[in-house]
Write a protein that holds these residues in place. Structure first.
Motif, PDB file in Angstrom:
ATOM      1  N   ASP A 101       2.396   1.721  -3.424  1.00 49.13           N
ATOM      2  CA  ASP A 101       1.446   2.223  -4.415  1.00 49.13           C
ATOM      3  C   ASP A 101       1.149   3.712  -4.206  1.00 49.13           C
ATOM      4  O   ASP A 101       0.995   4.465  -5.174  1.00 49.13           O
ATOM      5  N   ILE A 102       1.071   4.131  -2.946  1.00 49.74           N
ATOM      6  CA  ILE A 102       0.846   5.548  -2.645  1.00 49.74           C
ATOM      7  C   ILE A 102       2.015   6.389  -3.164  1.00 49.74           C
ATOM      8  O   ILE A 102       1.835   7.452  -3.779  1.00 49.74           O
ATOM      9  N   LYS A 103       3.238   5.922  -2.933  1.00 53.42           N
ATOM     10  CA  LYS A 103       4.417   6.649  -3.391  1.00 53.42           C
ATOM     11  C   LYS A 103       4.478   6.738  -4.907  1.00 53.42           C
ATOM     12  O   LYS A 103       5.024   7.699  -5.465  1.00 53.42           O
TER      13      LYS A 103
ATOM     14  N   ASP B 170      -4.046   5.682  -7.610  1.00 54.57           N
ATOM     15  CA  ASP B 170      -5.329   5.897  -6.946  1.00 54.57           C
ATOM     16  C   ASP B 170      -5.733   4.571  -6.303  1.00 54.57           C
ATOM     17  O   ASP B 170      -6.390   3.739  -6.921  1.00 54.57           O
ATOM     18  N   ILE B 171      -5.319   4.381  -5.084  1.00 57.31           N
ATOM     19  CA  ILE B 171      -5.459   3.077  -4.442  1.00 57.31           C
ATOM     20  C   ILE B 171      -6.202   3.207  -3.122  1.00 57.31           C
ATOM     21  O   ILE B 171      -6.048   4.186  -2.395  1.00 57.31           O
ATOM     22  N   ARG B 172      -7.022   2.220  -2.816  1.00 57.61           N
ATOM     23  CA  ARG B 172      -7.764   2.216  -1.563  1.00 57.61           C
ATOM     24  C   ARG B 172      -6.947   1.547  -0.453  1.00 57.61           C
ATOM     25  O   ARG B 172      -6.069   0.722  -0.725  1.00 57.61           O
ATOM     26  N   VAL B 173      -7.257   1.902   0.776  1.00 55.15           N
ATOM     27  CA  VAL B 173      -6.654   1.213   1.914  1.00 55.15           C
ATOM     28  C   VAL B 173      -7.060  -0.258   1.855  1.00 55.15           C
ATOM     29  O   VAL B 173      -8.226  -0.575   1.588  1.00 55.15           O
TER      30      VAL B 173
ATOM     31  N   TYR C  39       0.833  -1.210   0.000  1.00 55.01           N
ATOM     32  CA  TYR C  39       0.000   0.000   0.000  1.00 55.01           C
ATOM     33  C   TYR C  39       0.866   1.258   0.000  1.00 55.01           C
ATOM     34  O   TYR C  39       0.640   2.197  -0.784  1.00 55.01           O
ATOM     35  N   GLU C  40       1.889   1.280   0.841  1.00 53.09           N
ATOM     36  CA  GLU C  40       2.804   2.425   0.891  1.00 53.09           C
ATOM     37  C   GLU C  40       3.524   2.598  -0.445  1.00 53.09           C
ATOM     38  O   GLU C  40       3.719   3.720  -0.924  1.00 53.09           O
TER      39      GLU C  40
ATOM     40  N   GLY D 162       1.931   7.252  -6.652  1.00 53.25           N
ATOM     41  CA  GLY D 162       0.856   8.139  -7.044  1.00 53.25           C
ATOM     42  C   GLY D 162      -0.374   7.434  -7.569  1.00 53.25           C
ATOM     43  O   GLY D 162      -1.213   8.057  -8.231  1.00 53.25           O
TER      44      GLY D 162
END
Length: 312
Positions: free
Chosen positions: A249-251, A255-258, A246-247, A253
């Motif tokens: 994918d966030i880095k 558009d990802i859900r928790v 998850y971290e 950029g």
């Protein structure tokens, strides 16, 4: 189960700390038993993490297991050193003349590609074809399961509206089947993928049994001849693996859900809790016992007049 891996392999130190019974070649050679020979085709990008995850689960029953790690010749891995691969991994050309009791084909983060567009698809097909005669039982994980369903049974995958990421409930359909012996009626397992497979196509296929289904779709599929086991999720994952993904994918950029049902209160700032560990160990134990150990010929290693690879 003592697992036999090289002394220098980085996974060894982690497993020793966890009190997993690890044995090196010198000690293994003094035991007058017929060990199981397991081949692991590791397609995951962070190979060293996957090594630890799988070895942890393979080291939990009473028999000795020789492990050989396999890499693709037609693909250059970017997240692991060349020296690690050369020291601890074989290629298909190194092992194709041998017989193995079990084979594990891992997932790979390439489900967005059509199978034919994967740069090592032809090599993977050759390995899956070879396994029909050279391996007693094959366990396929996540993308590896989708690849097996496509190659062996003609069942394709389809893209999901958004990433399936989280820990989901699954229901066992038939407790008489040995793979799920001891499972709860409802159990939890992690998933991390962008594609899925059709329940109907699994149900309608005369050679397959949908053994477990749930919130994330079909989960455990077994062939009626018990040769192939397909797992669409990741029971081998560590507690923090979904958080790390998850971290990442966030880095990037994205558009990802928790991840669903994973962090306490669905709060990514809280520490996740492992709710699937016991069934992970049970699944691998059942596979090794019922589908490998009890099915493989005792003389498996003498079908050919050559030694096993020196990495065992």
């Amino acid at each position: 189960m003592p697992i036999n891996i090289p002394k220098e392999m980085p996974a060894r130190e982690i497993l020793d700390k966890e009190k997993i019974f690890v044995m090196d070649e010198e000690r293994a050679s003094t035991q007058d038993i017929r060990p199981l020979n397991i081949l692991i085709l590791n397609l995951m990008p962070e190979k060293e993490k996957t090594e630890v995850q799988l070895l942890r689960l393979l080291g939990n029953t009473p028999l000795q297991v020789n492990i050989t790690f396999l890499r693709m010749e037609t693909h250059q891995s970017k997240n692991v050193s060349k020296s690690h691969l050369e020291q601890f991994y074989q290629t298909f050309s190194d092992v194709e003349k041998y017989y193995f009791d079990g084979l594990i084909i891992t997932g790979a983060p390439i489900e967005h590609l059509p199978f034919e567009k994967v740069n090592y698809w032809e090599e993977l097909k050759a390995i899956m074809e070879w396994s029909k005669e050279h391996v007693t039982s094959v366990m396929h994980i996540c993308w590896g399961a989708q690849a097996a369903l496509f190659y062996h049974y003609g069942i394709g995958k389809f893209e999901l509206p958004s990433k399936c990421s989280g820990v989901y409930k699954h229901k066992v359909s038939d407790h008489k089947i040995k793979l799920v012996r001891g499972f709860d009626d409802i159990f939890l397992a992690p998933h991390s993928r962008y594609t899925s497979i059709s329940r109907k196509e699994i149900h309608d296929h005369p050679e397959l049994i949908l053994l477990s289904d749930g919130e994330a779709g079909p989960f455990l599929i077994i062939s009626k001849d018990e040769k192939h086991i397909m797992i669409t999720g990741h029971l081998e994952y560590d507690t923090d693996t979904l958080a790390t993904e998850y971290e990442r994918d966030i880095k990037k950029g994205l558009d990802i859900r928790v991840p669903e049902n994973y962090f306490p209160n669905n709060n990514a700032n809280e520490e996740p809790v492992n709710t699937w560990r016991s069934h992970s160990h049970l699944l691998f134990s059942n596979w090794l016992n019922y589908y490998v150990y009890q099915e493989t010929p005792y003389e498996q290693d003498r079908k050919i007049k050559v030694e096993y690879p020196t990495s065992l």
